[in-house]
Design an enzyme around this catalytic site. Structure first.
Site, short mmCIF file in Angstrom:
data_model
loop_
_atom_site.label_atom_id
_atom_site.label_comp_id
_atom_site.label_asym_id
_atom_site.label_seq_id
_atom_site.Cartn_x
_atom_site.Cartn_y
_atom_site.Cartn_z
N LYS A 89 19.09 -67.94 29.36
CA LYS A 89 18.01 -67.67 28.41
C LYS A 89 17.87 -66.17 28.14
O LYS A 89 17.87 -65.37 29.07
CB LYS A 89 16.71 -68.23 28.99
CG LYS A 89 15.46 -67.86 28.23
CD LYS A 89 14.23 -68.53 28.84
CE LYS A 89 12.95 -68.04 28.21
NZ LYS A 89 11.75 -68.75 28.70
N HIS B 157 15.52 -64.81 25.03
CA HIS B 157 14.11 -64.77 24.61
C HIS B 157 13.61 -63.36 24.28
O HIS B 157 12.43 -63.04 24.49
CB HIS B 157 13.21 -65.40 25.70
CG HIS B 157 12.03 -66.13 25.11
ND1 HIS B 157 11.09 -66.78 25.88
CD2 HIS B 157 11.64 -66.31 23.82
CE1 HIS B 157 10.17 -67.32 25.11
NE2 HIS B 157 10.48 -67.06 23.85
N ASP C 15 10.28 -65.41 36.36
CA ASP C 15 9.68 -64.49 35.39
C ASP C 15 8.16 -64.50 35.45
O ASP C 15 7.51 -63.50 35.10
CB ASP C 15 10.17 -64.79 33.97
CG ASP C 15 9.90 -66.22 33.52
OD1 ASP C 15 9.41 -67.04 34.32
OD2 ASP C 15 10.20 -66.54 32.34
N HIS D 259 11.51 -74.50 33.00
CA HIS D 259 10.69 -74.56 31.79
C HIS D 259 10.75 -75.97 31.19
O HIS D 259 11.71 -76.70 31.40
CB HIS D 259 11.22 -73.53 30.78
CG HIS D 259 10.31 -73.22 29.65
ND1 HIS D 259 10.14 -74.06 28.57
CD2 HIS D 259 9.51 -72.16 29.40
CE1 HIS D 259 9.30 -73.53 27.71
NE2 HIS D 259 8.88 -72.37 28.19
N ASP E 244 12.72 -69.75 35.41
CA ASP E 244 11.78 -69.77 34.28
C ASP E 244 10.56 -70.61 34.66
O ASP E 244 10.67 -71.83 34.83
CB ASP E 244 12.48 -70.36 33.06
CG ASP E 244 11.74 -70.07 31.76
OD1 ASP E 244 10.67 -69.46 31.82
OD2 ASP E 244 12.25 -70.46 30.70
N ASP E 245 9.42 -69.95 34.86
CA ASP E 245 8.15 -70.62 35.15
C ASP E 245 8.12 -71.27 36.54
O ASP E 245 7.39 -72.25 36.76
CB ASP E 245 7.83 -71.70 34.11
CG ASP E 245 7.57 -71.15 32.72
OD1 ASP E 245 7.59 -69.92 32.56
OD2 ASP E 245 7.32 -71.95 31.81
N CYS F 105 6.74 -65.54 29.47
CA CYS F 105 8.18 -65.25 29.44
C CYS F 105 8.59 -63.92 28.79
O CYS F 105 9.14 -63.04 29.44
CB CYS F 105 8.91 -66.38 28.74
SG CYS F 105 8.58 -68.02 29.42
#
Length: 610
Positions: free
Chosen positions: A160, A162, A368, A316, A61-62, A101
């Site tokens: 996650k 989302h 992502d 994240h 994530d990120d 995301c």
């Protein structure tokens, strides 16, 4: 970027943008070699068409492409991810479909541009920010999990999601992972936010909260002034009027504070399948719980085919890091978090090896979107590093927001320690794993991803992608055109964000760059870059510096027109109505609004040694 040393190994092929220790052998050669000797060829590559592998997909994530060693970072330690790259294929032109995301993950799950699903926003924010909202991945979308489930795979998502939870009632779970092809889910339905760790600044609607506090103070001051005026005799308002103003102020405060003041309880939750098990999340335990669940899923399903999608909460915000890694890196909390995630990757790969599944497991690691540049605490950069690429998370067209790491390993079936420089999209995992599972992609809708297994195995030299469209929300910002014959990789920017302050590399006056309005610049003529010669997008071309300037723009605009013909109107999942908090949709482990619980016992924790 060579995989080992500065000199390409014997047999490396530049013309096909396929580099490493072995050339791409055609299937005929491989099959003949197998028929004669019953062994893999010199590269260890089998090309057997009917083997169904287990599939493990790991999504950070990120994470910035420059944050891991095999992509050039020599200060953050990522030995497990680096080893994975040595044992497989490293993708150097690996492109996310969105720079943020929710839409990026939609494309990953469905193999389609998120605008086709209504998962691209025309307003801010561009992601789901509340668990109790009604938007989400539409039930009529077909994820790769659903197709693999139909092929007999046991499917699991850990981490996650989302992509929304419910539509009309708290328990309808129309957007839930279990309604999208996953047999098992353990994780957070939203994301891991600053709200999930005490002491961190709010991440949800920060400006709106500040405005609500200001209005509350003004109303309180007004009521106090009116009371003082009546008591002192300076005013002679009716007490009922003052009471009415006071009641309105109280109702206003209750309304907004119940929505935002308890967001840690509303939005920081763990779910196991359909049940909320921890509300709010205990940040100090969540890393071990995610890892335990991933390993347990492998152990439970080792006798049959399985798909495991590990969707990390790392890296994240708030980058919560356990004591095992806190303070251990040279790059502060963010570096600690990256190194902890690498450790988790290593533990998952070890679990695969321990169960004897290594040779029959297709492993894929990516992020992502790119790292966040605006994420700071004071003057300290807290987000990722996107290497040489311009921009970052939230920027629809610039490379830094969409150029992400990509690593694939499948022992005996794809080469080892090589790099592929062909454009590959995160959408491509959809048709690729569907093909590996023996299924077919849906024929009743446009699938934008391409099956890249032939490219990974070296049977073809080029990616099937010619044009890739880079959206910021629902707005087309840029287009990439890959000319296979010449090797040129053109990028045309129609819209770019305005960086602040002038000359900066991000929108430091905001938390994230906008997609529209006065925060962007529309370019006419568009900006043109040749990424094969200028990957940093530093030197825009012009008709005087590039003779093909007008021809390139003409081809690109024609591609846009053809692309737009394939788009059909769909309900918008990220409009204002669908993203606002709706109390009647709020997942709750008790009687709403008393939503707090911890059904996770100490035995659910996992004691793992470094």
């Amino acid at each position: 970027m060579e995989t080992s040393g500065s000199t390409p190994a014997f047999g490396a092929r530049k013309e096909g943008r396929w580099r490493g220790i072995c050339p791409p052998f055609p299937r005929l050669f491989t099959v003949t070699y197998l028929a004669l000797f019953g062994l893999p060829n010199a590269c260890g590559v089998f090309a057997i068409p009917d083997i169904k592998p287990n599939i493990v997909l790991m999504l950070a994530d990120d994470l910035g492409i420059g944050d891991i060693g095999c992509y050039g970072n020599n200060t953050i330690r990522t030995p497990n991810i680096d080893q994975l790259a040595k044992e497989g294929v490293k993708l150097t032109q690996h492109i996310a479909t969105a720079s943020i995301c929710t839409p990026s993950r939609t494309a990953f799950l469905t193999g389609r541009y998120p605008i086709r699903s209504g998962m691209s926003a025309r307003t801010e924010p561009r992601v789901f920010i509340r668990t109790g909202s009604s938007g989400g991945l539409p039930p009529n979308e077909t994820t790769f999990a659903k197709l693999l489930q139909q092929q007999g795979y046991t499917t699991g998502l850990i981490g996650k999601w989302h992509q929304g939870v419910s539509c009309k009632s708290r328990n309808d779970h129309c957007h839930h992972p279990l309604n999208h092809g996953f047999d098992y889910f353990y994780g957070t339905p939203l994301s891991f936010l600053n709200e999930c760790q005490s002491g961190k600044d709010s991440e949800i609607s920060q400006q709106l909260r500040a405005a609500c506090w200001s209005y509350t103070h003004l109303i309180s001051l007004l009521v106090f002034t009116l009371l003082l005026g009546n008591i002192s005799g300076m005013t002679s308002l009716k007490w009922k009027a003052i009471a009415f103003v006071a009641v309105c102020g109280i109702l206003f405060f209750i309304t907004w504070f119940s929505c935002y003041g308890f967001s840690r309880y509303w939005d920081c939750i763990l779910m196991k399948e359909h049940i909320v098990t921890e509300q709010p999340i205990k940040a100090e335990n969540v890393t071990f719980k995610i890892l335990k669940e991933a390993i347990s899923f492998i152990e439970r399903n080792k006798q049959g085919l399985f798909l495991l999608f590990v969707s990390f909460l790392h890296v994240h915000t708030p980058c919560y890091t356990t004591e095992l890694f806190n303070g251990k890196s040279r790059h502060g909390l963010y570096g600690d978090n990256v190194e902890e995630m690498d450790w988790m990757v290593g533990k998952i790969l070890t679990a695969i090896d321990k169960e004897g599944l290594r040779d029959n497991t297709f492993v894929y690691f990516t992020s992502d979107n790119g790292g966040s540049l605006e994420l700071r605490e004071g003057s300290t950069q807290c987000g990722g590093w996107n290497s040489i690429y311009k921009g970052g998370k939230g920027m629809g067209g610039w490379e830094g927001g969409i150029h992400v790491p990509g690593i694939v390993r499948w022992p005996g079936m794809i080469p080892v320690n090589i790099s592929i420089d062909e454009p590959i999209s995160l959408m491509d995992i959809y048709p690729t794993v569907v093909h590996l599972a023996g299924a077919s992609v849906p024929q009743d809708r446009v699938i934008d991803g391409k099956n890249q297994i032939a490219l990974l195995q070296g049977e073809v030299k080029h990616s099937e992608h010619e044009f890739l469209f880079h959206y910021c929300g629902a707005y087309l910002h840029a287009v990439r055109w890959y000319q296979k014959e010449s090797g040129a990789l053109w990028k045309v920017h129609y819209v770019t964000p305005k960086f602040h302050p002038e000359g900066a590399s991000a929108c430091y006056n905001r938390k994230i760059c906008p997609c529209f309005g006065d925060g962007v610049t529309h370019h006419n003529p568009p900006l043109l870059f040749d990424l094969s010669r200028d990957p940093s997008e530093a030197n825009p071309l012009s008709p005087t510096t590039e003779p093909l300037f007008n021809t390139i723009l003409s081809h690109t605009e024609r591609a846009i027109r053809e692309h737009k013909k394939t788009l059909t109107p769909v309900p918008e999942q990220l409009d204002i109505y669908n993203i606002i908090w709706k109390p009647w949709l709020q997942p709750c482990c008790g009687a709403f609004p008393f939503c707090w619980c911890d059904d996770e016992t100490d035995s659910n924790a996992i004691n793992i040694q470094i």
